[in-house]
Scaffold this active site. Sequence first.
Site, short mmCIF file in Angstrom:
data_model
loop_
_atom_site.label_atom_id
_atom_site.label_comp_id
_atom_site.label_asym_id
_atom_site.label_seq_id
_atom_site.Cartn_x
_atom_site.Cartn_y
_atom_site.Cartn_z
N ASP A 1 -6.11 2.15 -3.93
CA ASP A 1 -7.34 1.78 -3.25
C ASP A 1 -7.70 3.13 -2.30
OD1 ASP A 1 -5.52 1.40 -1.09
OD2 ASP A 1 -6.30 -0.47 -0.63
N SER B 1 0.73 -1.24 -0.19
CA SER B 1 0.11 0.17 0.07
C SER B 1 0.72 1.37 -0.02
CB SER B 1 -0.80 0.03 1.06
OG SER B 1 -1.75 1.36 1.22
N ASP C 1 -2.91 6.35 -3.89
CA ASP C 1 -1.63 5.57 -3.42
C ASP C 1 -1.09 4.51 -4.50
OD1 ASP C 1 -3.82 3.74 -2.96
OD2 ASP C 1 -3.15 3.29 -0.63
N ASP D 1 -1.28 1.11 -4.48
CA ASP D 1 -2.01 -0.13 -5.30
C ASP D 1 -3.68 0.58 -5.35
OD1 ASP D 1 -2.49 0.42 -2.42
OD2 ASP D 1 -3.48 -1.50 -2.28
#
Length: 573
Positions: free
Chosen positions: A307, A144, A303, A305
Amino acid sequence: MGYKEQYDFWLEDAYFDEKTRQELKSIEGNEKEIEDRFYKELEFGTGGLRGVIGAGTNRMNIYTVRKATQGLANYIISQGGKEKGVAIAYDSRRMSPEFADEAALCLAANGIKAYVFDALRPTPELSFALRYLGCISGIVITASHNPPEYNGYKAYWEDGAQVTAPKDKEIIEEVKKVTDYHQVKTMDKDEAVKAGLYQVIGAEIDDAYMVELKKQIIHPEIIKEVADDIRIVYSPFHGTGNVPVRRILSELGFKHVYVVPEQELPDPDFTTLDYPNPEDPKAFTLALKLAKEKNADIVLATDPDADRLGIYALDTKSGEYVPFTGNMSGMLIAEYILRERTATGKMPENPALVTTIVTTNMARAISDDYKVKFIEVLTGFKYIGEQIKWFEQSGSNNYVFGLEESYGCLAGTHARDKDAVVAVMCLCEMAAWCKKNGITVWDQMLKLYEKYGYFKETQYAITLKGIDGSKQIAEMMDKLRGNPPKNFGELKVKELRDYDRDVTTDMETGEQRPTGLPKSNVLYFDLTNDSWCCARPSGTEPKIKFYMGVKGNSLEDAQDKVEKLTEALKAYL
Protein backbone atom coordinates in the site's frame (compact mmCIF):
# COMPACT_ATOMS: atom_id res chain seq x y z
CA MET A 1 -7.64 -11.11 36.67
CA GLY A 2 -4.06 -9.92 37.16
CA TYR A 3 -1.36 -10.89 34.69
CA LYS A 4 -0.26 -13.91 36.77
CA GLU A 5 -3.82 -15.28 36.93
CA GLN A 6 -4.18 -14.74 33.15
CA TYR A 7 -0.91 -16.62 32.60
CA ASP A 8 -2.13 -19.52 34.75
CA PHE A 9 -5.51 -19.54 32.97
CA TRP A 10 -3.84 -19.83 29.53
CA LEU A 11 -1.50 -22.48 30.90
CA GLU A 12 -4.22 -24.65 32.44
CA ASP A 13 -7.47 -24.15 30.49
CA ALA A 14 -8.26 -26.84 27.91
CA TYR A 15 -9.43 -24.15 25.43
CA PHE A 16 -5.80 -23.32 24.57
CA ASP A 17 -3.86 -25.82 22.46
CA GLU A 18 -0.79 -27.79 23.50
CA LYS A 19 1.57 -25.67 21.34
CA THR A 20 0.43 -22.50 23.16
CA ARG A 21 0.86 -24.15 26.56
CA GLN A 22 4.37 -25.34 25.69
CA GLU A 23 5.36 -21.82 24.61
CA LEU A 24 4.07 -20.44 27.91
CA LYS A 25 5.81 -23.15 29.95
CA SER A 26 9.09 -22.07 28.32
CA ILE A 27 8.85 -18.62 29.99
CA GLU A 28 7.99 -19.97 33.45
CA GLY A 29 9.78 -17.90 36.12
CA ASN A 30 10.50 -15.03 33.69
CA GLU A 31 8.33 -12.42 35.46
CA LYS A 32 9.13 -9.57 33.06
CA GLU A 33 8.21 -11.62 29.99
CA ILE A 34 5.03 -12.99 31.61
CA GLU A 35 3.98 -9.47 32.62
CA ASP A 36 4.60 -8.08 29.13
CA ARG A 37 2.51 -10.85 27.52
CA PHE A 38 -0.39 -10.63 29.97
CA TYR A 39 -0.52 -7.17 31.61
CA LYS A 40 -3.20 -6.08 29.12
CA GLU A 41 -5.32 -7.24 26.20
CA LEU A 42 -3.80 -6.56 22.79
CA GLU A 43 -5.83 -3.47 22.08
CA PHE A 44 -8.31 -3.49 19.21
CA GLY A 45 -7.95 0.16 18.24
CA THR A 46 -9.29 2.27 15.39
CA GLY A 47 -6.68 0.65 13.13
CA GLY A 48 -7.49 -2.90 14.31
CA LEU A 49 -4.87 -5.09 15.99
CA ARG A 50 -1.10 -4.97 15.70
CA GLY A 51 1.46 -6.70 17.89
CA VAL A 52 4.25 -9.22 18.33
CA ILE A 53 3.31 -12.81 17.41
CA GLY A 54 3.19 -15.16 20.40
CA ALA A 55 1.09 -16.65 23.19
CA GLY A 56 -0.61 -14.25 25.60
CA THR A 57 -3.38 -11.65 25.79
CA ASN A 58 -0.99 -8.89 24.63
CA ARG A 59 0.19 -10.81 21.56
CA MET A 60 -1.01 -11.66 18.05
CA ASN A 61 -2.16 -15.30 18.09
CA ILE A 62 -5.10 -17.39 16.89
CA TYR A 63 -7.02 -16.65 20.10
CA THR A 64 -6.70 -12.85 20.02
CA VAL A 65 -7.56 -12.92 16.29
CA ARG A 66 -10.63 -15.07 16.94
CA LYS A 67 -11.72 -12.83 19.83
CA ALA A 68 -11.45 -9.67 17.70
CA THR A 69 -13.38 -11.40 14.89
CA GLN A 70 -16.14 -12.47 17.29
CA GLY A 71 -16.58 -8.82 18.26
CA LEU A 72 -16.65 -7.80 14.58
CA ALA A 73 -19.16 -10.61 13.82
CA ASN A 74 -21.43 -9.46 16.66
CA TYR A 75 -21.33 -5.92 15.24
CA ILE A 76 -22.06 -7.09 11.68
CA ILE A 77 -25.09 -9.05 12.93
CA SER A 78 -26.32 -6.01 14.92
CA GLN A 79 -26.11 -3.93 11.71
CA GLY A 80 -28.13 -6.45 9.70
CA GLY A 81 -25.15 -7.19 7.44
CA LYS A 82 -24.90 -10.94 8.03
CA GLU A 83 -26.03 -11.91 4.51
CA LYS A 84 -23.42 -9.74 2.73
CA GLY A 85 -20.30 -11.58 3.88
CA VAL A 86 -16.73 -10.48 4.60
CA ALA A 87 -13.69 -10.46 2.27
CA ILE A 88 -10.33 -11.50 3.75
CA ALA A 89 -6.78 -10.97 2.43
CA TYR A 90 -3.37 -11.59 3.93
CA ASP A 91 0.30 -10.83 3.32
CA SER A 92 3.57 -12.80 3.46
CA ARG A 93 4.17 -12.60 7.22
CA ARG A 94 4.42 -15.45 9.67
CA MET A 95 0.98 -16.82 10.59
CA SER A 96 -0.83 -14.62 8.06
CA PRO A 97 -2.64 -17.51 6.26
CA GLU A 98 -3.48 -19.11 9.63
CA PHE A 99 -4.86 -15.87 11.07
CA ALA A 100 -6.90 -15.32 7.88
CA ASP A 101 -8.45 -18.79 8.27
CA GLU A 102 -9.13 -18.31 12.00
CA ALA A 103 -10.99 -15.07 11.20
CA ALA A 104 -12.90 -16.76 8.36
CA LEU A 105 -13.96 -19.74 10.48
CA CYS A 106 -15.08 -17.52 13.36
CA LEU A 107 -17.25 -15.56 10.92
CA ALA A 108 -18.58 -18.79 9.39
CA ALA A 109 -19.50 -20.13 12.85
CA ASN A 110 -21.55 -16.94 13.28
CA GLY A 111 -23.34 -17.58 9.98
CA ILE A 112 -21.39 -14.93 8.04
CA LYS A 113 -19.86 -15.99 4.72
CA ALA A 114 -16.11 -15.42 4.36
CA TYR A 115 -14.48 -14.79 0.95
CA VAL A 116 -10.79 -15.68 1.41
CA PHE A 117 -8.07 -15.02 -1.17
CA ASP A 118 -6.25 -18.14 -2.40
CA ALA A 119 -2.82 -16.62 -1.72
CA LEU A 120 -1.26 -13.38 -0.51
CA ARG A 121 -2.68 -10.16 -1.99
CA PRO A 122 -2.04 -6.41 -1.55
CA THR A 123 -4.11 -4.51 1.01
CA PRO A 124 -5.61 -2.19 -1.68
CA GLU A 125 -6.92 -5.22 -3.60
CA LEU A 126 -8.87 -6.23 -0.48
CA SER A 127 -10.38 -2.73 -0.39
CA PHE A 128 -11.38 -3.22 -4.03
CA ALA A 129 -12.60 -6.81 -3.54
CA LEU A 130 -15.03 -6.15 -0.72
CA ARG A 131 -16.86 -3.52 -2.78
CA TYR A 132 -16.71 -5.69 -5.91
CA LEU A 133 -18.31 -8.58 -3.98
CA GLY A 134 -20.78 -6.33 -2.14
CA CYS A 135 -19.48 -7.34 1.30
CA ILE A 136 -20.38 -5.60 4.56
CA SER A 137 -16.79 -5.70 5.81
CA GLY A 138 -13.23 -6.75 5.05
CA ILE A 139 -10.20 -7.96 6.98
CA VAL A 140 -6.52 -7.76 6.05
CA ILE A 141 -3.95 -9.73 7.99
CA THR A 142 -0.81 -7.60 7.81
CA ALA A 143 1.59 -5.62 9.96
CA SER A 144 2.52 -3.46 6.97
CA HIS A 145 6.17 -2.38 7.33
CA ASN A 146 6.72 -3.47 10.96
CA PRO A 147 9.63 -5.81 11.85
CA PRO A 148 9.23 -9.59 11.17
CA GLU A 149 8.11 -10.51 14.70
CA TYR A 150 4.89 -8.50 14.22
CA ASN A 151 1.57 -9.21 12.58
CA GLY A 152 -1.70 -7.29 12.49
CA TYR A 153 -5.39 -7.24 11.61
CA LYS A 154 -7.11 -4.34 9.85
CA ALA A 155 -10.89 -4.02 9.61
CA TYR A 156 -12.71 -2.38 6.68
CA TRP A 157 -16.35 -1.43 6.18
CA GLU A 158 -18.62 -1.71 3.13
CA ASP A 159 -17.44 1.56 1.55
CA GLY A 160 -13.99 -0.08 1.18
CA ALA A 161 -12.17 2.18 3.67
CA GLN A 162 -10.82 1.24 7.07
CA VAL A 163 -13.54 1.74 9.65
CA THR A 164 -14.13 5.38 10.69
CA ALA A 165 -16.24 7.06 13.42
CA PRO A 166 -18.69 6.23 14.82
CA LYS A 167 -18.44 2.61 13.61
CA ASP A 168 -14.81 2.24 14.72
CA LYS A 169 -15.71 2.97 18.36
CA GLU A 170 -18.84 0.79 18.14
CA ILE A 171 -16.80 -2.17 16.86
CA ILE A 172 -14.18 -1.60 19.58
CA GLU A 173 -16.98 -1.74 22.18
CA GLU A 174 -18.25 -5.04 20.72
CA VAL A 175 -14.71 -6.50 20.82
CA LYS A 176 -14.32 -5.35 24.46
CA LYS A 177 -17.56 -7.15 25.39
CA VAL A 178 -16.01 -10.49 24.40
CA THR A 179 -14.34 -11.13 27.75
CA ASP A 180 -14.57 -14.93 27.88
CA TYR A 181 -12.57 -16.88 25.28
CA HIS A 182 -15.16 -19.68 25.59
CA GLN A 183 -17.76 -17.30 24.07
CA VAL A 184 -15.77 -17.18 20.83
CA LYS A 185 -17.20 -19.33 18.05
CA THR A 186 -15.28 -21.29 15.43
CA MET A 187 -15.97 -24.28 13.17
CA ASP A 188 -14.25 -26.94 11.09
CA LYS A 189 -13.01 -25.65 7.71
CA ASP A 190 -14.47 -28.52 5.66
CA GLU A 191 -17.83 -27.98 7.34
CA ALA A 192 -17.67 -24.24 6.58
CA VAL A 193 -16.90 -24.93 2.90
CA LYS A 194 -19.74 -27.50 2.71
CA ALA A 195 -22.15 -25.00 4.27
CA GLY A 196 -21.17 -22.37 1.68
CA LEU A 197 -19.74 -20.11 4.39
CA TYR A 198 -16.09 -20.26 3.25
CA GLN A 199 -15.35 -19.38 -0.37
CA VAL A 200 -11.92 -19.09 -1.97
CA ILE A 201 -11.48 -16.09 -4.30
CA GLY A 202 -8.64 -15.11 -6.64
CA ALA A 203 -8.25 -14.71 -10.40
CA GLU A 204 -11.64 -13.09 -11.11
CA ILE A 205 -10.90 -10.32 -8.57
CA ASP A 206 -7.35 -9.87 -9.91
CA ASP A 207 -8.64 -9.36 -13.45
CA ALA A 208 -11.32 -6.87 -12.39
CA TYR A 209 -8.77 -4.97 -10.27
CA MET A 210 -6.39 -4.65 -13.26
CA VAL A 211 -9.22 -3.28 -15.43
CA GLU A 212 -9.88 -0.55 -12.82
CA LEU A 213 -6.20 0.37 -12.47
CA LYS A 214 -5.81 0.90 -16.22
CA LYS A 215 -8.62 3.49 -16.18
CA GLN A 216 -6.17 5.86 -14.45
CA ILE A 217 -3.75 5.91 -17.39
CA ILE A 218 -3.90 9.22 -19.25
CA HIS A 219 -1.33 8.71 -22.03
CA PRO A 220 -1.01 5.02 -23.04
CA GLU A 221 0.56 6.22 -26.31
CA ILE A 222 3.52 7.81 -24.48
CA ILE A 223 4.24 4.53 -22.66
CA LYS A 224 4.33 2.67 -26.00
CA GLU A 225 6.53 5.37 -27.55
CA VAL A 226 9.30 5.13 -24.92
CA ALA A 227 8.85 1.47 -23.89
CA ASP A 228 12.16 0.44 -25.50
CA ASP A 229 14.11 3.18 -23.73
CA ILE A 230 12.84 3.42 -20.16
CA ARG A 231 14.37 1.11 -17.53
CA ILE A 232 12.69 0.36 -14.21
CA VAL A 233 14.05 -1.51 -11.18
CA TYR A 234 11.47 -2.81 -8.72
CA SER A 235 11.48 -4.63 -5.37
CA PRO A 236 8.39 -6.03 -3.62
CA PHE A 237 10.39 -6.35 -0.34
CA HIS A 238 9.42 -10.06 -0.11
CA GLY A 239 5.75 -9.05 -0.04
CA THR A 240 2.49 -8.93 -1.95
CA GLY A 241 3.40 -6.45 -4.71
CA ASN A 242 5.46 -8.76 -6.92
CA VAL A 243 2.67 -10.34 -9.00
CA PRO A 244 0.28 -7.37 -9.49
CA VAL A 245 3.05 -4.78 -10.10
CA ARG A 246 4.79 -6.92 -12.72
CA ARG A 247 1.45 -7.73 -14.35
CA ILE A 248 0.24 -4.14 -14.65
CA LEU A 249 3.57 -2.83 -16.00
CA SER A 250 3.78 -5.68 -18.50
CA GLU A 251 0.19 -5.19 -19.71
CA LEU A 252 0.82 -1.45 -20.17
CA GLY A 253 3.79 -2.23 -22.40
CA PHE A 254 6.82 -1.45 -20.22
CA LYS A 255 9.54 -3.77 -21.56
CA HIS A 256 12.49 -3.31 -19.21
CA VAL A 257 11.32 -3.99 -15.66
CA TYR A 258 14.01 -5.60 -13.51
CA VAL A 259 12.85 -7.15 -10.23
CA VAL A 260 15.44 -7.45 -7.44
CA PRO A 261 15.93 -11.26 -7.43
CA GLU A 262 16.94 -11.50 -3.75
CA GLN A 263 13.71 -9.73 -2.67
CA GLU A 264 11.29 -11.14 -5.23
CA LEU A 265 9.79 -14.07 -3.32
CA PRO A 266 7.74 -14.00 -0.11
CA ASP A 267 9.91 -14.28 3.00
CA PRO A 268 8.31 -13.78 6.43
CA ASP A 269 11.73 -13.12 7.98
CA PHE A 270 12.55 -10.35 5.47
CA THR A 271 16.07 -11.81 5.45
CA THR A 272 17.57 -9.19 3.12
CA LEU A 273 16.15 -6.24 5.07
CA ASP A 274 16.70 -4.70 8.50
CA TYR A 275 13.25 -3.21 8.25
CA PRO A 276 10.84 -3.78 5.30
CA ASN A 277 9.99 -0.10 5.01
CA PRO A 278 10.31 2.01 1.82
CA GLU A 279 11.12 5.00 4.08
CA ASP A 280 14.39 3.30 5.14
CA PRO A 281 17.32 4.09 2.77
CA LYS A 282 19.08 0.84 3.79
CA ALA A 283 16.15 -1.14 2.39
CA PHE A 284 17.11 0.05 -1.12
CA THR A 285 20.71 -1.31 -1.04
CA LEU A 286 20.09 -4.27 -3.37
CA ALA A 287 17.69 -2.33 -5.62
CA LEU A 288 20.24 0.49 -6.12
CA LYS A 289 22.98 -2.02 -6.91
CA LEU A 290 20.78 -3.55 -9.62
CA ALA A 291 19.79 -0.06 -10.86
CA LYS A 292 23.45 0.84 -11.47
CA GLU A 293 24.02 -2.42 -13.35
CA LYS A 294 20.98 -1.84 -15.56
CA ASN A 295 21.34 1.96 -15.82
CA ALA A 296 17.76 2.31 -14.60
CA ASP A 297 15.82 5.58 -14.81
CA ILE A 298 13.81 4.91 -11.64
CA VAL A 299 13.99 2.52 -8.69
CA LEU A 300 10.72 1.53 -7.00
CA ALA A 301 9.90 -0.51 -3.90
CA THR A 302 6.57 -1.39 -2.29
CA ASP A 303 6.17 -2.37 1.36
CA PRO A 304 5.07 -5.96 2.22
CA ASP A 305 1.32 -5.30 1.90
CA ALA A 306 1.83 -3.08 -1.17
CA ASP A 307 0.00 0.00 0.00
CA ARG A 308 3.07 2.29 0.14
CA LEU A 309 5.65 3.16 -2.52
CA GLY A 310 9.24 4.35 -2.13
CA ILE A 311 11.29 5.68 -5.06
CA TYR A 312 14.75 6.75 -6.16
CA ALA A 313 15.42 8.47 -9.49
CA LEU A 314 18.62 8.97 -11.48
CA ASP A 315 20.22 12.42 -11.44
CA THR A 316 22.14 12.39 -14.73
CA LYS A 317 24.30 15.34 -13.64
CA SER A 318 25.79 13.52 -10.65
CA GLY A 319 25.20 9.97 -11.89
CA GLU A 320 23.67 9.17 -8.50
CA TYR A 321 20.20 7.99 -7.52
CA VAL A 322 18.26 10.57 -5.46
CA PRO A 323 15.82 9.39 -2.75
CA PHE A 324 12.27 10.80 -2.79
CA THR A 325 10.10 11.19 0.28
CA GLY A 326 6.44 10.21 0.15
CA ASN A 327 5.61 13.90 -0.15
CA MET A 328 7.90 14.28 -3.18
CA SER A 329 6.66 11.23 -5.09
CA GLY A 330 3.06 12.11 -4.20
CA MET A 331 3.52 15.64 -5.58
CA LEU A 332 5.05 14.33 -8.82
CA ILE A 333 2.06 12.04 -9.42
CA ALA A 334 -0.49 14.66 -8.29
CA GLU A 335 0.89 17.45 -10.47
CA TYR A 336 1.13 15.12 -13.49
CA ILE A 337 -2.49 13.95 -13.08
CA LEU A 338 -3.89 17.46 -12.55
CA ARG A 339 -1.88 18.93 -15.42
CA GLU A 340 -2.57 16.19 -17.97
CA ARG A 341 -6.23 15.71 -17.06
CA THR A 342 -6.72 19.47 -17.42
CA ALA A 343 -4.82 19.57 -20.75
CA THR A 344 -6.71 16.60 -22.26
CA GLY A 345 -10.16 17.63 -21.02
CA LYS A 346 -10.35 14.54 -18.79
CA MET A 347 -10.72 16.44 -15.53
CA PRO A 348 -14.10 15.74 -13.92
CA GLU A 349 -16.39 18.56 -12.77
CA ASN A 350 -15.72 19.92 -9.26
CA PRO A 351 -12.45 18.00 -8.85
CA ALA A 352 -10.95 17.53 -5.38
CA LEU A 353 -7.56 16.59 -4.01
CA VAL A 354 -7.51 15.21 -0.45
CA THR A 355 -4.51 15.13 1.86
CA THR A 356 -3.73 14.87 5.57
CA ILE A 357 -2.76 17.64 8.00
CA VAL A 358 0.86 16.36 8.17
CA THR A 359 1.38 16.17 4.40
CA THR A 360 3.44 18.76 2.47
CA ASN A 361 1.93 22.21 1.95
CA MET A 362 3.01 21.94 -1.68
CA ALA A 363 -0.21 19.96 -2.18
CA ARG A 364 -2.25 23.11 -1.52
CA ALA A 365 -0.09 25.18 -3.90
CA ILE A 366 -0.54 22.67 -6.73
CA SER A 367 -4.28 22.28 -6.10
CA ASP A 368 -4.73 26.07 -6.18
CA ASP A 369 -2.74 26.29 -9.43
CA TYR A 370 -5.04 23.81 -11.20
CA LYS A 371 -8.21 25.15 -9.51
CA VAL A 372 -8.88 21.87 -7.74
CA LYS A 373 -10.63 21.88 -4.35
CA PHE A 374 -8.11 21.17 -1.59
CA ILE A 375 -9.27 19.23 1.48
CA GLU A 376 -7.24 18.34 4.57
CA VAL A 377 -8.18 15.46 6.89
CA LEU A 378 -6.70 13.83 9.99
CA THR A 379 -3.71 11.51 9.69
CA GLY A 380 -4.72 8.07 8.41
CA PHE A 381 -5.77 7.15 4.89
CA LYS A 382 -9.18 5.99 6.11
CA TYR A 383 -10.14 9.67 6.38
CA ILE A 384 -9.24 10.17 2.71
CA GLY A 385 -11.36 7.10 1.85
CA GLU A 386 -14.18 8.58 3.92
CA GLN A 387 -14.12 11.78 1.80
CA ILE A 388 -14.68 9.68 -1.34
CA LYS A 389 -17.77 8.16 0.29
CA TRP A 390 -19.08 11.61 1.23
CA PHE A 391 -18.47 12.94 -2.30
CA GLU A 392 -20.48 10.04 -3.72
CA GLN A 393 -23.29 10.55 -1.23
CA SER A 394 -23.54 14.33 -1.67
CA GLY A 395 -22.43 14.75 -5.29
CA SER A 396 -20.45 17.80 -4.12
CA ASN A 397 -17.08 16.90 -5.64
CA ASN A 398 -15.24 14.32 -7.71
CA TYR A 399 -12.19 12.76 -6.12
CA VAL A 400 -9.09 12.96 -8.34
CA PHE A 401 -6.16 12.15 -6.04
CA GLY A 402 -5.31 11.67 -2.39
CA LEU A 403 -2.04 11.28 -0.53
CA GLU A 404 -0.40 11.18 2.87
CA GLU A 405 3.23 11.87 3.75
CA SER A 406 3.91 8.27 4.79
CA TYR A 407 4.47 7.12 1.19
CA GLY A 408 0.82 6.33 0.46
CA CYS A 409 -1.47 7.67 -2.27
CA LEU A 410 -4.49 6.75 -4.35
CA ALA A 411 -5.44 7.72 -7.89
CA GLY A 412 -9.03 6.76 -8.73
CA THR A 413 -11.78 5.39 -6.51
CA HIS A 414 -11.48 1.64 -7.21
CA ALA A 415 -10.00 1.28 -3.70
CA ARG A 416 -10.56 3.36 -0.58
CA ASP A 417 -7.10 2.88 0.87
CA LYS A 418 -3.65 3.83 -0.31
CA ASP A 419 -2.60 1.71 -3.27
CA ALA A 420 1.06 1.21 -4.19
CA VAL A 421 0.14 -0.78 -7.30
CA VAL A 422 -1.71 2.17 -8.86
CA ALA A 423 1.04 4.49 -7.52
CA VAL A 424 3.73 2.45 -9.34
CA MET A 425 1.66 2.58 -12.51
CA CYS A 426 1.09 6.36 -12.33
CA LEU A 427 4.71 7.06 -11.39
CA CYS A 428 5.94 4.95 -14.34
CA GLU A 429 3.60 6.80 -16.72
CA MET A 430 4.92 10.11 -15.38
CA ALA A 431 8.51 8.81 -15.83
CA ALA A 432 7.65 7.85 -19.42
CA TRP A 433 6.37 11.39 -20.01
CA CYS A 434 9.69 12.74 -18.63
CA LYS A 435 11.65 10.38 -20.91
CA LYS A 436 9.70 11.54 -23.97
CA ASN A 437 10.43 15.16 -23.02
CA GLY A 438 14.15 14.54 -22.56
CA ILE A 439 14.24 15.10 -18.78
CA THR A 440 14.67 12.86 -15.74
CA VAL A 441 12.17 12.38 -12.92
CA TRP A 442 14.59 14.31 -10.68
CA ASP A 443 14.65 17.19 -13.21
CA GLN A 444 10.84 17.28 -13.04
CA MET A 445 10.95 17.44 -9.22
CA LEU A 446 13.30 20.42 -9.42
CA LYS A 447 10.89 22.12 -11.84
CA LEU A 448 8.09 21.73 -9.29
CA TYR A 449 10.30 23.20 -6.56
CA GLU A 450 11.17 26.16 -8.79
CA LYS A 451 7.52 26.79 -9.60
CA TYR A 452 5.87 26.21 -6.20
CA GLY A 453 8.65 26.70 -3.65
CA TYR A 454 11.21 24.41 -2.02
CA PHE A 455 8.96 22.62 0.47
CA LYS A 456 10.81 20.29 2.83
CA GLU A 457 9.42 18.01 5.51
CA THR A 458 10.88 15.75 8.15
CA GLN A 459 9.89 13.60 11.09
CA TYR A 460 11.30 13.11 14.56
CA ALA A 461 10.09 10.12 16.58
CA ILE A 462 10.68 9.02 20.17
CA THR A 463 10.05 5.32 20.97
CA LEU A 464 9.03 4.54 24.57
CA LYS A 465 8.01 0.91 25.17
CA GLY A 466 5.95 -0.73 27.93
CA ILE A 467 3.72 0.70 30.66
CA ASP A 468 6.16 3.48 31.56
CA GLY A 469 6.52 4.45 27.90
CA SER A 470 2.77 5.02 27.45
CA LYS A 471 2.80 7.22 30.56
CA GLN A 472 5.76 9.29 29.32
CA ILE A 473 4.11 9.84 25.93
CA ALA A 474 0.91 11.03 27.67
CA GLU A 475 2.95 13.40 29.87
CA MET A 476 4.72 14.84 26.81
CA MET A 477 1.38 15.58 25.12
CA ASP A 478 0.03 17.11 28.37
CA LYS A 479 3.04 19.45 28.56
CA LEU A 480 2.62 20.59 24.94
CA ARG A 481 -1.12 21.04 25.45
CA GLY A 482 -1.07 22.70 28.89
CA ASN A 483 1.94 24.94 28.36
CA PRO A 484 2.35 25.34 24.59
CA PRO A 485 5.58 26.90 23.30
CA LYS A 486 5.31 30.46 21.96
CA ASN A 487 8.03 29.77 19.42
CA PHE A 488 10.33 27.08 18.04
CA GLY A 489 13.69 28.83 17.73
CA GLU A 490 13.19 31.85 15.46
CA LEU A 491 9.77 30.67 14.32
CA LYS A 492 6.78 32.07 16.21
CA VAL A 493 3.68 29.96 16.85
CA LYS A 494 0.83 31.76 15.05
CA GLU A 495 -1.89 29.24 15.75
CA LEU A 496 -2.35 26.06 17.79
CA ARG A 497 -4.86 23.44 16.70
CA ASP A 498 -5.80 20.98 19.43
CA TYR A 499 -7.79 18.26 17.65
CA ASP A 500 -8.50 16.41 20.90
CA ARG A 501 -10.36 19.44 22.29
CA ASP A 502 -11.55 20.64 18.85
CA VAL A 503 -10.08 24.10 19.47
CA THR A 504 -7.96 26.30 17.20
CA THR A 505 -6.32 29.13 19.16
CA ASP A 506 -4.88 32.31 17.62
CA MET A 507 -1.74 32.69 19.76
CA GLU A 508 -1.63 36.47 19.30
CA THR A 509 -5.25 37.40 20.00
CA GLY A 510 -6.32 34.35 22.05
CA GLU A 511 -9.38 33.97 19.79
CA GLN A 512 -10.69 30.42 19.49
CA ARG A 513 -12.71 28.49 16.91
CA PRO A 514 -13.40 24.78 16.17
CA THR A 515 -10.83 22.78 14.17
CA GLY A 516 -13.58 21.36 11.96
CA LEU A 517 -12.13 17.83 12.12
CA PRO A 518 -13.00 14.80 14.29
CA LYS A 519 -11.56 14.38 17.77
CA SER A 520 -7.99 13.04 17.77
CA ASN A 521 -5.01 13.29 20.12
CA VAL A 522 -3.05 15.59 17.80
CA LEU A 523 -1.51 19.06 18.28
CA TYR A 524 -0.66 21.22 15.24
CA PHE A 525 1.51 24.35 15.53
CA ASP A 526 1.17 26.73 12.59
CA LEU A 527 4.43 28.74 12.50
CA THR A 528 5.73 31.87 10.76
CA ASN A 529 7.58 31.63 7.39
CA ASP A 530 5.29 28.91 5.95
CA SER A 531 6.52 26.45 8.61
CA TRP A 532 4.65 24.05 10.88
CA CYS A 533 5.09 21.33 13.49
CA CYS A 534 2.68 18.59 14.56
CA ALA A 535 2.76 16.18 17.53
CA ARG A 536 0.94 12.84 17.39
CA PRO A 537 1.28 9.63 19.40
CA SER A 538 1.38 6.64 17.02
CA GLY A 539 -1.71 4.47 16.92
CA THR A 540 0.21 1.30 16.00
CA GLU A 541 3.63 1.59 17.68
CA PRO A 542 4.91 2.67 21.15
CA LYS A 543 6.13 6.04 19.93
CA ILE A 544 5.31 9.72 19.66
CA LYS A 545 5.87 11.32 16.26
CA PHE A 546 6.66 14.93 15.46
CA TYR A 547 6.08 16.07 11.87
CA MET A 548 7.63 19.29 10.58
CA GLY A 549 7.59 21.30 7.38
CA VAL A 550 9.27 24.42 5.99
CA LYS A 551 9.46 26.33 2.72
CA GLY A 552 12.83 27.51 1.42
CA ASN A 553 14.12 29.33 -1.66
CA SER A 554 16.59 26.55 -2.60
CA LEU A 555 17.27 22.92 -1.66
CA GLU A 556 20.05 24.05 0.69
CA ASP A 557 17.92 26.77 2.30
CA ALA A 558 15.02 24.36 2.90
CA GLN A 559 17.40 21.78 4.40
CA ASP A 560 18.93 24.39 6.70
CA LYS A 561 15.48 25.57 7.84
CA VAL A 562 14.17 22.09 8.57
CA GLU A 563 17.31 21.21 10.56
CA LYS A 564 16.95 24.37 12.66
CA LEU A 565 13.27 23.59 13.34
CA THR A 566 14.14 20.02 14.39
CA GLU A 567 16.84 21.27 16.78
CA ALA A 568 14.44 23.84 18.25
CA LEU A 569 11.84 21.12 18.87
CA LYS A 570 14.40 18.84 20.55
CA ALA A 571 15.56 21.74 22.74
CA TYR A 572 11.96 22.38 23.85
CA LEU A 573 11.37 18.70 24.65
